[in-house]
Scaffold this motif. Structure first.
Motif: not given
Length: 447
Positions: A305-333
């Motif tokens: 949340v803190q990282k996203a709020v910082e990005l959204l408060s910047a002069g040029t905010a991202p067009r999209a912010i992706l929150f993900e838990t399973a698209l990086h690293g080893e996939l959990l069973n």
């Protein structure tokens, strides 16, 4: 007064059916549970009510109770025509849920099962389900974490779940048109079958099956992913011709928030393509921390949340912010994660989705509403958790970006009117995520 009522085993499926009807000039609302539908205001202004029973992963007796209760609620609202919405990949206890709906309706009601969605390359041939030319049991759905499908022959799959006799109308009959279909359906019913599966490979086939049902004048529960229900409604003169409900292009304002709860290869590739655009930012969340819960989970949520709020408060905010838990690293069973912690089945998945929902809600609480163009969720459970955290229990559905990727607006709570897209984990091509983000910006500008 609503004439059409449906019970879907999950929220994503509910919106898929709802959108087909909404695109055909029917005002359509999707309720997240039967309690939300029962207390809703102004239901008389709706043409279609769809209730999510959230029953797909439940034991048979619990799924039965939920669907029976939802069907009763629809009857009390004055609904005349009923649908049991099924997943296009036939996950869950569909036979049990058919029993629950038929037990609540008139004794002479027949369930006509047309598990085809040709526009998404889901078809039925000889009773066998194919997805984009691949046998159902050879697709990733066979390894689905919560509701794997191990049977490809749909009459047999249903016969193992329902107490009713199951029959089949095969493709060679369907290809001969609606009169021949009606004759064969009557023969199958005369054999004692009250659950009738019908092959279909094109929308024309689905249309002919609907016309056959109309000509028979049966009381029919449509059991399907949406196209058959839509065709029945059209031939009953309840809806118009389906057409896009597309707003005009407008300038882009704000940021799209994405909660990716799906772990499929399809979703992973879509998000990789999305993040090739440097205007789109990925925030990875540790799934193990969310599964463990407690202070560790809240700390992980707080970091995102803190990282996203910082990005959204910047002069040029991202067009999209992706929150993900399973698209990086080893996939959990997740079954193994449940077992290690002595959790009930599915609890690890629930905690991950609840964490993603909490992140989205906390971000929205800390930034101005106009900074958010819309929400994009992958996976039905993720969408439910995001909306639950926002205090939302109903969506008005509007259109789809592509079939099975639906766009609507939140109803109720402080976020009423905010556009949202829900997409199943197996749907779309490599560029679908990019198309969804673009469509959300257009929807945000709709007057």
């Amino acid at each position: 007064m609503p004439l059409i009522g449906a019970v879907s085993d999950d929220l994503t499926g509910a919106t898929t059916t709802g959108v087909l009807l909404a695109r055909s000039k029917a005002r359509t609302a999707v309720f997240f549970n039967v309690e939300a539908a029962a207390k809703a205001d102004k239901v008389d202004e709706l043409d279609v009510i769809i209730i999510s029973s959230n029953s797909r992963p439940l034991p048979a007796n619990e799924a039965y109770s939920k669907v029976k209760e939802a069907t009763g609620a629809l009857k009390n609202m004055g609904v005349k025509y009923f649908q049991k919405r099924t997943d296009t990949t036939m996950r869950g206890g569909i036979g049990v849920e058919i029993d629950a709906m038929l037990d609540e309706l008139d004794q002479d009601t027949v369930a006509v099962v047309v598990p085809a969605m040709p526009q998404s390359r889901r078809i039925l041939v000889g009773g066998f389900s194919l997805i984009d030319g691949v046998a159902l049991i050879n697709t990733p759905v066979a390894q689905d974490v919560r509701t794997p499908v191990k049977e490809n022959y749909i009459p047999r799959l249903l016969a193992r779940q329902t107490r009713r006799k199951v029959g089949l109308v095969p493709l060679d009959v369907v290809l001969k048109g609606d009169e021949t279909i009606a004759e064969e359906m009557k023969k199958v019913r005369d054999q004692g079958c009250t659950v009738i599966v019908v092959d279909a490979i094109t929308l024309e086939d689905v249309d002919n099956i609907a016309q056959a049902c109309i000509s028979l004048k049966w009381k029919v529960v449509s059991v399907d992913p949406g196209p058959f229900t839509s065709k029945l409604a059209y031939h009953r003169d309840l809806i118009g011709i389906e057409e896009p409900n597309l707003p005009p292009k407008a300038g882009e304002r704000g940021t799209v928030l994405i909660a990716a709860g799906s772990a499929t290869p399809v979703t992973k590739k879509q998000m990789e393509v999305l993040c090739e655009d440097k205007r789109h930012v990925r925030i990875s969340v540790d799934p193990v921390a969310l599964i463990d819960g407690g202070a560790g989970a809240m700390a992980e949520v707080g970091k995102a949340v803190q990282k996203a709020v910082e990005l959204l408060s910047a002069g040029t905010a991202p067009r999209a912010i992706l929150f993900e838990t399973a698209l990086h690293g080893e996939l959990l069973n997740l079954d193994e994660e449940d077992a290690k912690r002595h959790y009930a089945g599915g609890m690890s998945a629930d905690r991950i989705n609840a964490g993603l929902g909490t992140i989205i809600s906390h971000v929205l609480e800390q930034v101005e509403r106009e900074k958010i163009a819309g929400l994009y969720t992958t996976g039905g459970d993720t969408m439910v958790n995001v909306c639950r955290q926002l205090g939302v229990e109903c969506l008005e559905v509007l259109d789809y970006v592509i079939p099975q990727t639906d766009i609507g607006r939140l109803i109720g709570s402080a976020y009423s009117g905010l556009p949202i897209v829900g997409k199943g984990g197996l749907t779309g091509n490599d560029n679908t995520a990019c198309d969804i983000v673009e469509r959300l910006f257009r929807e945000a500008a709709r007057k």
